[in-house]
Design an enzyme around this catalytic site. Structure first.
Site, PDB file in Angstrom:
ATOM      1  N   SER A  23       0.836  -1.213   0.000  1.00  0.00           N
ATOM      2  CA  SER A  23       0.000   0.000   0.000  1.00  0.00           C
ATOM      3  C   SER A  23       0.864   1.254   0.000  1.00  0.00           C
ATOM      4  O   SER A  23       0.343   2.368  -0.068  1.00  0.00           O
ATOM      5  CB  SER A  23      -0.927   0.017   1.223  1.00  0.00           C
ATOM      6  OG  SER A  23      -0.172  -0.023   2.420  1.00  0.00           O
ATOM      7  N   ASN A 110      -2.186  -1.654  13.232  1.00  0.00           N
ATOM      8  CA  ASN A 110      -3.638  -1.440  13.161  1.00  0.00           C
ATOM      9  C   ASN A 110      -4.068  -0.124  13.813  1.00  0.00           C
ATOM     10  O   ASN A 110      -4.880   0.612  13.256  1.00  0.00           O
ATOM     11  CB  ASN A 110      -4.375  -2.618  13.808  1.00  0.00           C
ATOM     12  CG  ASN A 110      -4.103  -3.913  13.071  1.00  0.00           C
ATOM     13  OD1 ASN A 110      -3.513  -3.902  11.992  1.00  0.00           O
ATOM     14  ND2 ASN A 110      -4.520  -5.035  13.649  1.00  0.00           N
ATOM     15  N   THR A 155     -37.970  28.283 -12.590  1.00  0.00           N
ATOM     16  CA  THR A 155     -38.370  26.989 -12.047  1.00  0.00           C
ATOM     17  C   THR A 155     -38.595  26.134 -13.292  1.00  0.00           C
ATOM     18  O   THR A 155     -38.982  26.664 -14.342  1.00  0.00           O
ATOM     19  CB  THR A 155     -39.671  27.057 -11.220  1.00  0.00           C
ATOM     20  OG1 THR A 155     -40.717  27.500 -12.085  1.00  0.00           O
ATOM     21  CG2 THR A 155     -39.567  28.026 -10.050  1.00  0.00           C
ATOM     22  N   LYS A 283     -14.952  28.465 -30.874  1.00  0.00           N
ATOM     23  CA  LYS A 283     -15.368  27.967 -29.556  1.00  0.00           C
ATOM     24  C   LYS A 283     -14.582  28.538 -28.385  1.00  0.00           C
ATOM     25  O   LYS A 283     -13.383  28.765 -28.468  1.00  0.00           O
ATOM     26  CB  LYS A 283     -15.226  26.422 -29.524  1.00  0.00           C
ATOM     27  CG  LYS A 283     -16.218  25.706 -30.415  1.00  0.00           C
ATOM     28  CD  LYS A 283     -17.621  25.802 -29.878  1.00  0.00           C
ATOM     29  CE  LYS A 283     -17.916  24.704 -28.981  1.00  0.00           C
ATOM     30  NZ  LYS A 283     -18.532  23.558 -29.169  1.00  0.00           N
ATOM     31  N   GLU A 290     -17.570  22.467 -16.497  1.00  0.00           N
ATOM     32  CA  GLU A 290     -17.970  21.117 -16.912  1.00  0.00           C
ATOM     33  C   GLU A 290     -17.235  20.048 -16.108  1.00  0.00           C
ATOM     34  O   GLU A 290     -17.803  19.028 -15.727  1.00  0.00           O
ATOM     35  CB  GLU A 290     -17.682  20.922 -18.404  1.00  0.00           C
ATOM     36  CG  GLU A 290     -18.603  21.736 -19.297  1.00  0.00           C
ATOM     37  CD  GLU A 290     -18.157  21.667 -20.750  1.00  0.00           C
ATOM     38  OE1 GLU A 290     -18.793  20.941 -21.520  1.00  0.00           O
ATOM     39  OE2 GLU A 290     -17.153  22.314 -21.102  1.00  0.00           O
ATOM     40  N   TYR A 317      -9.562  -5.372  12.866  1.00  0.00           N
ATOM     41  CA  TYR A 317      -8.932  -4.969  11.607  1.00  0.00           C
ATOM     42  C   TYR A 317      -9.021  -6.084  10.562  1.00  0.00           C
ATOM     43  O   TYR A 317      -8.854  -7.258  10.862  1.00  0.00           O
ATOM     44  CB  TYR A 317      -7.451  -4.603  11.825  1.00  0.00           C
ATOM     45  CG  TYR A 317      -6.764  -4.216  10.529  1.00  0.00           C
ATOM     46  CD1 TYR A 317      -6.902  -2.940  10.008  1.00  0.00           C
ATOM     47  CD2 TYR A 317      -6.040  -5.160   9.788  1.00  0.00           C
ATOM     48  CE1 TYR A 317      -6.314  -2.590   8.798  1.00  0.00           C
ATOM     49  CE2 TYR A 317      -5.452  -4.819   8.577  1.00  0.00           C
ATOM     50  CZ  TYR A 317      -5.595  -3.539   8.089  1.00  0.00           C
ATOM     51  OH  TYR A 317      -5.030  -3.195   6.888  1.00  0.00           O
ATOM     52  N   GLN A 322      -7.381  -1.566   4.024  1.00  0.00           N
ATOM     53  CA  GLN A 322      -6.290  -0.871   3.330  1.00  0.00           C
ATOM     54  C   GLN A 322      -6.825  -0.123   2.107  1.00  0.00           C
ATOM     55  O   GLN A 322      -6.261   0.875   1.673  1.00  0.00           O
ATOM     56  CB  GLN A 322      -5.246  -1.908   2.907  1.00  0.00           C
ATOM     57  CG  GLN A 322      -4.085  -1.356   2.129  1.00  0.00           C
ATOM     58  CD  GLN A 322      -2.915  -2.324   2.109  1.00  0.00           C
ATOM     59  OE1 GLN A 322      -2.299  -2.566   3.131  1.00  0.00           O
ATOM     60  NE2 GLN A 322      -2.620  -2.906   0.961  1.00  0.00           N
ATOM     61  N   LYS A 325      -7.987   4.063   1.611  1.00  0.00           N
ATOM     62  CA  LYS A 325      -7.225   5.281   1.362  1.00  0.00           C
ATOM     63  C   LYS A 325      -7.426   5.916  -0.025  1.00  0.00           C
ATOM     64  O   LYS A 325      -7.691   7.118  -0.103  1.00  0.00           O
ATOM     65  CB  LYS A 325      -5.751   5.049   1.684  1.00  0.00           C
ATOM     66  CG  LYS A 325      -5.527   5.145   3.202  1.00  0.00           C
ATOM     67  CD  LYS A 325      -4.293   4.478   3.701  1.00  0.00           C
ATOM     68  CE  LYS A 325      -4.364   2.990   3.824  1.00  0.00           C
ATOM     69  NZ  LYS A 325      -5.395   2.470   4.759  1.00  0.00           N
TER      70      LYS A 325
HETATM   71  N1  ARG Z   1      -1.235  -0.959   5.205  1.00  0.00           N
HETATM   72  C1  ARG Z   1      -2.219  -1.285   6.156  1.00  0.00           C
HETATM   73  C2  ARG Z   1      -3.504  -0.539   5.876  1.00  0.00           C
HETATM   74  O1  ARG Z   1      -3.454   0.403   5.174  1.00  0.00           O
HETATM   75  C3  ARG Z   1      -1.722  -0.947   7.531  1.00  0.00           C
HETATM   76  C4  ARG Z   1      -2.268  -1.831   8.617  1.00  0.00           C
HETATM   77  C5  ARG Z   1      -1.781  -3.202   8.393  1.00  0.00           C
HETATM   78  N2  ARG Z   1      -2.080  -4.079   9.473  1.00  0.00           N
HETATM   79  C6  ARG Z   1      -1.950  -5.381   9.327  1.00  0.00           C
HETATM   80  N3  ARG Z   1      -2.221  -6.108  10.352  1.00  0.00           N
HETATM   81  N4  ARG Z   1      -1.587  -5.939   8.236  1.00  0.00           N
HETATM   82  O2  ARG Z   1      -4.562  -0.870   6.357  1.00  0.00           O
END
Ligand code: ARG
Length: 461
Positions: A23, A110, A155, A283, A290, A317, A322, A325
């Site tokens: 990641s 986590n 309207t 144009k 837009e 978790y 992941q 993001k």
């Molecule tokens: N890269 C992970 C994420 O974005 C970080 C947490 C990873 N934790 C784990 N137990 N693998 O969620």
């Protein structure tokens, strides 16, 4: 390079798996928050006697040096080290040795990622709030320039009643004011610290979660360790706030596109905010508006992605998280740039007053006023509406406008019409009679501008 978790493994990770699970390509954006959180954690470990003051000093200096290098572009993130956390920690150990290995005591990735993302969302929402208040200033400024410019209010996208252009723009001020309030609410909810929840169950080490929470500007540590590491409500709040802001901007964008079209031609957009066509030399396209309209869809998609991502996830978790993001970052970036660009567009838009005036001649824009006139003389509104309808039908048949009606014309429909009707049906009188609270009378608009300025000052402080 050995992964921090390599102890349990005999074999190498498959290259495809490595590429699939990393990641760092996107979470490296969190490096600053990661280091900020680690420094707070190291200080707390020392003050609770879990590591020595000397070790904390070494760790913190090492982290600061890494931060300088990242800032200077001298740091290479390695996808083999999975994520931003392991990249920074591995580098720390490489630089400072034994002390660096103690940083991860009483912590897990986590709670670390839950913290980093929360810090980042909090900071980003504050930045969005700042550009949003700049946008609100630009709206107020344009609204005061255009208070006396009367345009057809619509309207069903049909000319309905005349309004002050300033009044129209101030509607967008109200939307943005609600957006700011929504940001403030979200910031309040998200201001709890997950740090110290560790993997999911808390930690046997004698840590002080209140200390790290206070150091990082949070109101409280999260009450439940399992919720702390698995809660992404704050990311969803941000995605929703961004979607609403974009929805509001997209409506203004659409209006600008309509105003700018040749069929209406009410506004002139600045050259710097428009683009040309590679084939049609005449144009001048409203691309910025837009694209704001178009990019709104991405923020809705991001919100749905996140909701779907979190749906049905068991505690605590899961690696699925992941994937939170990219949509969050995309919503933040899209919303930030769209607000900034719409601010520039609003500042640069010029209204062609002669087009506004000519438009008011069309579409029997003060038809309601004729009915209101009769009602004000005592005729039941339903009858007044009916007579006015017959007047409009007669005007359509003879190809004339309301402004072209003379007194005999009015009197042939009702003897309740007096000479004052000629003034009554002018668009400017129509606007200025609408003095009801929140109505478009120009005096109201001027008061609203004063109030909007005061509210904005309060919001900026
Ligand atoms: N890269 C992970 C994420 O974005 C970080 C947490 C990873 N934790 C784990 N137990 N693998 O969620």
């Amino acid at each position: 390079m050995d992964k921090p978790w390599s102890g349990r493994f005999k074999g190498e990770t498959d290259a495809l798996v490595e590429a699939f699970t990393e990641s760092v390509s996107f979470d490296k954006r969190l490096w600053h928050e990661d280091i900020e959180g680690s420094i707070a954690h190291a200080m707390m470990l020392a003050s609770c006697g879990i590591i020595s003051e000397e070790e904390a000093g070494i760790i913190i200096n090492g982290l600061r040096e890494i931060a300088f290098d990242i800032e200077d572009g001298k740091f290479t993130f390695d996808p083999k080290l999975e994520d931003v956390h392991m990249n920074i920690e591995t580098e720390l150990v490489k630089r400072v040795g034994e002390a660096g290995k103690k940083l991860h005591t009483a912590r897990s990735r986590n709670d670390q990622i839950a913290l980093d993302l929360r810090l980042h969302v909090r900071k980003s929402l504050k930045e969005i709030r700042t550009v949003l208040t700049d946008y609100m200033s630009a709206i107020i400024e344009k609204a005061s320039q255009l208070t006396d410019t009367i345009i057809p209010g619509m309207t069903h996208l049909q000319f309905a009643q005349p309004i002050s252009f300033g009044h129209h723009l101030l509607a967008y001020f109200e939307m943005a004011a609600r957006d700011v309030a929504r940001i403030d609410d979200s910031l309040k909810h998200m201001n709890v610290s997950p740090l110290g929840a560790a993997a999911l169950a808390g930690t046997p080490h004698p840590i002080d979660r209140f200390q790290t929470a206070a150091k990082l500007g949070f109101d409280w540590p999260a009450r439940n360790s399992m919720d702390a590491v698995s809660d992404r409500d704050f990311a969803l709040d941000a995605a929703y706030v961004c979607s609403l802001i974009m929805m509001h901007l997209s409506r203004l964008a659409e209006e600008i596109i309509i105003w700018n079209s040749q069929t209406y031609g009410l506004v002139e957009l600045p050259d710097s905010y428009t683009t040309g066509s590679s084939i049609m030399p005449q144009k001048k396209n409203p691309d910025v508006a837009e694209l704001v309209r178009g990019k709104t869809g991405r923020t809705y998609g991001n919100l749905i992605s996140l909701l779907t991502l979190m749906k049905g996830l068991p505690l605590a978790y899961n690696k699925d998280m992941q994937e939170d993001k990219p949509p969050v970052f995309d919503s933040i970036d899209t919303t930030m740039s769209s607000i900034v660009l719409m601010t520039g567009l609003i500042k640069g838009v010029e209204v062609k007053k002669e087009v506004a005036e000519a438009a008011l001649e069309k579409g029997f824009i003060t038809a309601t006023d004729i009915a209101d006139y009769l009602a004000s003389k005592g005729m039941p509104f339903r009858d007044a509406h009916n007579i006015t309808g017959r007047i409009i039908s007669w005007l359509i048949g003879t190809g004339r406008t309301i402004a072209e009606m003379g007194m005999e014309d009015y009197r042939s429909f009702s003897d309740m019409f007096g000479n004052d009707v000629l003034e009554y049906v002018k668009p400017s009188s129509s606007v200025d009679r609408r003095k009801s609270f929140g109505g478009t009378a120009r005096k109201n608009v001027r008061d609203s501008i004063k109030k909007a300025k005061r509210l904005l000052e309060k919001m900026k402080n």
